[in-house]
Design an enzyme around this catalytic site. Structure first.
Site, PDB file in Angstrom:
ATOM      1  N   ASN A 174      36.859  27.729  41.337  1.00  0.00           N
ATOM      2  CA  ASN A 174      38.193  27.510  41.672  1.00  0.00           C
ATOM      3  C   ASN A 174      38.804  26.855  42.905  1.00  0.00           C
ATOM      4  O   ASN A 174      39.623  26.249  42.962  1.00  0.00           O
ATOM      5  CB  ASN A 174      39.274  28.526  41.108  1.00  0.00           C
ATOM      6  CG  ASN A 174      39.367  29.008  39.508  1.00  0.00           C
ATOM      7  OD1 ASN A 174      38.927  27.737  38.803  1.00  0.00           O
ATOM      8  ND2 ASN A 174      39.506  30.028  39.198  1.00  0.00           N
ATOM      9  N   HIS A 205      33.618  37.280  37.792  1.00  0.00           N
ATOM     10  CA  HIS A 205      34.521  36.418  37.076  1.00  0.00           C
ATOM     11  C   HIS A 205      33.789  35.298  36.319  1.00  0.00           C
ATOM     12  O   HIS A 205      32.883  34.921  36.422  1.00  0.00           O
ATOM     13  CB  HIS A 205      34.950  35.418  38.558  1.00  0.00           C
ATOM     14  CG  HIS A 205      35.907  34.480  38.238  1.00  0.00           C
ATOM     15  ND1 HIS A 205      35.838  33.308  38.511  1.00  0.00           N
ATOM     16  CD2 HIS A 205      37.027  34.597  37.346  1.00  0.00           C
ATOM     17  CE1 HIS A 205      36.904  32.503  38.155  1.00  0.00           C
ATOM     18  NE2 HIS A 205      37.629  33.324  37.294  1.00  0.00           N
ATOM     19  N   GLU A 227      30.666  34.347  38.252  1.00  0.00           N
ATOM     20  CA  GLU A 227      30.683  34.359  39.761  1.00  0.00           C
ATOM     21  C   GLU A 227      30.722  35.780  40.127  1.00  0.00           C
ATOM     22  O   GLU A 227      31.613  36.617  39.678  1.00  0.00           O
ATOM     23  CB  GLU A 227      31.934  33.801  40.340  1.00  0.00           C
ATOM     24  CG  GLU A 227      32.128  32.345  40.166  1.00  0.00           C
ATOM     25  CD  GLU A 227      33.209  31.417  40.692  1.00  0.00           C
ATOM     26  OE1 GLU A 227      32.984  30.357  41.323  1.00  0.00           O
ATOM     27  OE2 GLU A 227      34.332  32.035  40.504  1.00  0.00           O
ATOM     28  N   SER A 248      41.060  35.688  38.832  1.00  0.00           N
ATOM     29  CA  SER A 248      40.653  34.493  39.063  1.00  0.00           C
ATOM     30  C   SER A 248      41.131  34.155  40.597  1.00  0.00           C
ATOM     31  O   SER A 248      40.616  33.047  41.086  1.00  0.00           O
ATOM     32  CB  SER A 248      41.383  33.347  38.115  1.00  0.00           C
ATOM     33  OG  SER A 248      41.049  33.327  36.699  1.00  0.00           O
TER      34      SER A 248
HETATM   35  P1  NAI Z   1      45.262  37.864  28.182  1.00  0.00           P
HETATM   36  O1  NAI Z   1      46.891  37.592  28.469  1.00  0.00           O
HETATM   37  O2  NAI Z   1      44.924  36.928  27.054  1.00  0.00           O
HETATM   38  O3  NAI Z   1      45.109  39.248  28.148  1.00  0.00           O
HETATM   39  C1  NAI Z   1      45.392  40.223  29.201  1.00  0.00           C
HETATM   40  C2  NAI Z   1      45.281  41.594  28.053  1.00  0.00           C
HETATM   41  O4  NAI Z   1      45.469  42.688  28.865  1.00  0.00           O
HETATM   42  C3  NAI Z   1      46.475  41.484  27.122  1.00  0.00           C
HETATM   43  O5  NAI Z   1      45.964  41.967  25.815  1.00  0.00           O
HETATM   44  C4  NAI Z   1      47.387  42.705  27.600  1.00  0.00           C
HETATM   45  O6  NAI Z   1      47.986  43.615  26.430  1.00  0.00           O
HETATM   46  C5  NAI Z   1      46.219  43.750  28.368  1.00  0.00           C
HETATM   47  N1  NAI Z   1      47.036  44.690  29.420  1.00  0.00           N
HETATM   48  C6  NAI Z   1      47.863  44.337  30.425  1.00  0.00           C
HETATM   49  N2  NAI Z   1      48.180  45.132  31.174  1.00  0.00           N
HETATM   50  C7  NAI Z   1      47.221  46.163  30.675  1.00  0.00           C
HETATM   51  C8  NAI Z   1      47.330  47.550  31.031  1.00  0.00           C
HETATM   52  N3  NAI Z   1      47.844  47.967  32.070  1.00  0.00           N
HETATM   53  N4  NAI Z   1      46.103  48.439  30.521  1.00  0.00           N
HETATM   54  C9  NAI Z   1      45.454  47.734  29.393  1.00  0.00           C
HETATM   55  N5  NAI Z   1      45.754  46.533  28.847  1.00  0.00           N
HETATM   56  C10 NAI Z   1      46.632  45.588  29.591  1.00  0.00           C
HETATM   57  O7  NAI Z   1      44.840  37.374  29.877  1.00  0.00           O
HETATM   58  P2  NAI Z   1      43.258  36.469  29.917  1.00  0.00           P
HETATM   59  O8  NAI Z   1      43.589  35.121  29.723  1.00  0.00           O
HETATM   60  O9  NAI Z   1      42.238  37.339  29.198  1.00  0.00           O
HETATM   61  O10 NAI Z   1      43.121  36.967  31.320  1.00  0.00           O
HETATM   62  C11 NAI Z   1      43.038  38.446  31.849  1.00  0.00           C
HETATM   63  C12 NAI Z   1      42.472  38.160  33.428  1.00  0.00           C
HETATM   64  O11 NAI Z   1      41.202  37.596  33.502  1.00  0.00           O
HETATM   65  C13 NAI Z   1      43.390  37.696  34.478  1.00  0.00           C
HETATM   66  O12 NAI Z   1      43.034  38.361  35.596  1.00  0.00           O
HETATM   67  C14 NAI Z   1      42.733  36.161  34.646  1.00  0.00           C
HETATM   68  O13 NAI Z   1      43.072  35.636  35.801  1.00  0.00           O
HETATM   69  C15 NAI Z   1      41.541  36.222  34.471  1.00  0.00           C
HETATM   70  N6  NAI Z   1      40.712  35.232  34.201  1.00  0.00           N
HETATM   71  C16 NAI Z   1      41.224  34.111  33.242  1.00  0.00           C
HETATM   72  C17 NAI Z   1      40.690  33.330  32.742  1.00  0.00           C
HETATM   73  C18 NAI Z   1      41.367  32.370  31.520  1.00  0.00           C
HETATM   74  O14 NAI Z   1      41.036  31.095  31.670  1.00  0.00           O
HETATM   75  N7  NAI Z   1      42.171  32.851  30.826  1.00  0.00           N
HETATM   76  C19 NAI Z   1      39.436  32.808  33.012  1.00  0.00           C
HETATM   77  C20 NAI Z   1      38.832  33.753  34.250  1.00  0.00           C
HETATM   78  C21 NAI Z   1      39.544  34.923  34.578  1.00  0.00           C
END
Ligand code: NAI
Length: 295
Positions: A208, A158, A170, A137
């Site tokens: 954003n 994105h 995006e 993000s």
């Molecule tokens: P989340 O915390 O729900 O999920 C992240 C997952 O990645 C976890 O299940 C974790 O165990 C796993 N993980 C961490 N390191 C890892 C690795 N080295 N190898 C494999 N798996 C690994 O996070 P979320 O909210 O899904 O966000 C993920 C990405 O998406 C971030 O970069 C965030 O900025 C981006 N994003 C989030 C949004 C939101 O509203 N939550 C919207 C758009 C983008």
């Protein structure tokens, strides 16, 4: 080891096999949408337990979709769910699961170093023509891509939360993303049933970049004593037609996330008034806006 071109891969730039790293909120949502639109998906995370939860989450979400979409035909709905789930495999071995991937899409923790380490490692293992993309993000795609040697086959993709509901993607091109890669990412987004917009690799891309400074100014406006949180939210909903006010939106996005984003941008561009900080946010004291504001 640099592997050769995978046999499955990229016929006319069409993405069919997708490996998604990170089975959290975003990764699972993207996996659901990709599998529902006929793509073969491998979802990768750090443990079997997390992946089982991701799968359960996808199944639960599909059940809600089917309730609406197949209201009169529950059997067809059940068949749809089974077909979609068949398109999703899970794995804790990122290196192995990227071998047949047209696209490697990363949705792990929002930390530059961790993302760079992951991509740097997988760059050594993935077929040469696998496209890499990040769902970040707030981090520069260029900085993440710099850990690989495939700068022309690297972009941003994105998505928005919740992925099955939100129509926008995006698509982010850096100064080195090739036109072919960019077109593949655009077409992939369309194949998911989404509407893509083209973005440059600038902080916050489009959504954003406009939304975060807007939320920050709402906080600062309140700090200056120029409006209560409730009035600011009501004003933006009734006066600007926004579905949520900026304080509700802040709570929805998460205060830690908003702070992380603005601190990151401000560190890179400290004199930009749009990125100025807020005491309230620094103390995380924005919460608890009345839900009565919700329209
Ligand atoms: P989340 O915390 O729900 O999920 C992240 C997952 O990645 C976890 O299940 C974790 O165990 C796993 N993980 C961490 N390191 C890892 C690795 N080295 N190898 C494999 N798996 C690994 O996070 P979320 O909210 O899904 O966000 C993920 C990405 O998406 C971030 O970069 C965030 O900025 C981006 N994003 C989030 C949004 C939101 O509203 N939550 C919207 C758009 C983008």
């Amino acid at each position: 080891i640099r592997r050769g071109f995978s046999s499955s891969i990229i016929k006319n730039g069409v993405i069919k096999n997708v490996t998604i790293i990170g089975g959290g909120q975003m990764g699972a949502g993207i996996a659901q949408v990709a599998a529902s639109t006929g793509h073969t998906v491998t979802l990768v995370d750090t443990s079997e337990d997390i992946l089982k939860k991701s799968r359960k989450g996808i199944e639960g979400s599909l059940k809600r979709v089917v309730k609406k979409k197949f209201a009169d035909k529950p059997e067809a709905g059940e068949e749809f769910i089974q077909n979609v789930l068949q398109n999703v495999s899970i794995s804790t071995d990122a290196g192995a699961s990227v071998q047949a991937a047209d696209l490697l899409l990363e949705a792990i923790v929002e930390n530059l170093k961790v993302k760079q380490d992951l991509f740097g490692h997988l760059d050594e293992l993935a077929p040469a023509n696998t496209i890499f993309a990040s769902n970040t993000s707030s981090l520069p795609i260029t900085d993440i891509a710099g850990s690989t040697s495939r700068l022309d086959r690297f972009g941003g993709l994105h998505f928005f939360n919740p992925v099955p509901m939100m129509k926008l993607v995006e698509v982010v091109g850096t100064s080195t993303t090739s036109q072919e890669t960019f077109d593949s990412l655009l077409n992939f987004s369309k194949a998911l049933g989404k509407t893509p917009v083209s973005c440059k690799d600038t902080p916050g891309f489009i959504v954003n970049r406009l939304l975060v400074p807007y939320m920050m100014e709402a906080l600062r406006l309140h700090e200056r004593g120029h409006g209560s949180k409730e009035d600011i939210d009501i004003a933006m909903k009734l006066g600007a037609g926004y579905p949520m006010g900026p304080f509700e939106l802040c709570d929805y996005v998460g205060l830690d996330t908003v702070k992380f984003i603005i601190d990151g941008w401000s560190a890179k561009d400290p004199h930009n008034p749009l990125f100025a900080s807020s005491e309230l946010l620094n103390k995380r004291r924005v919460l608890q806006v009345q839900v009565m504001c919700r329209g």
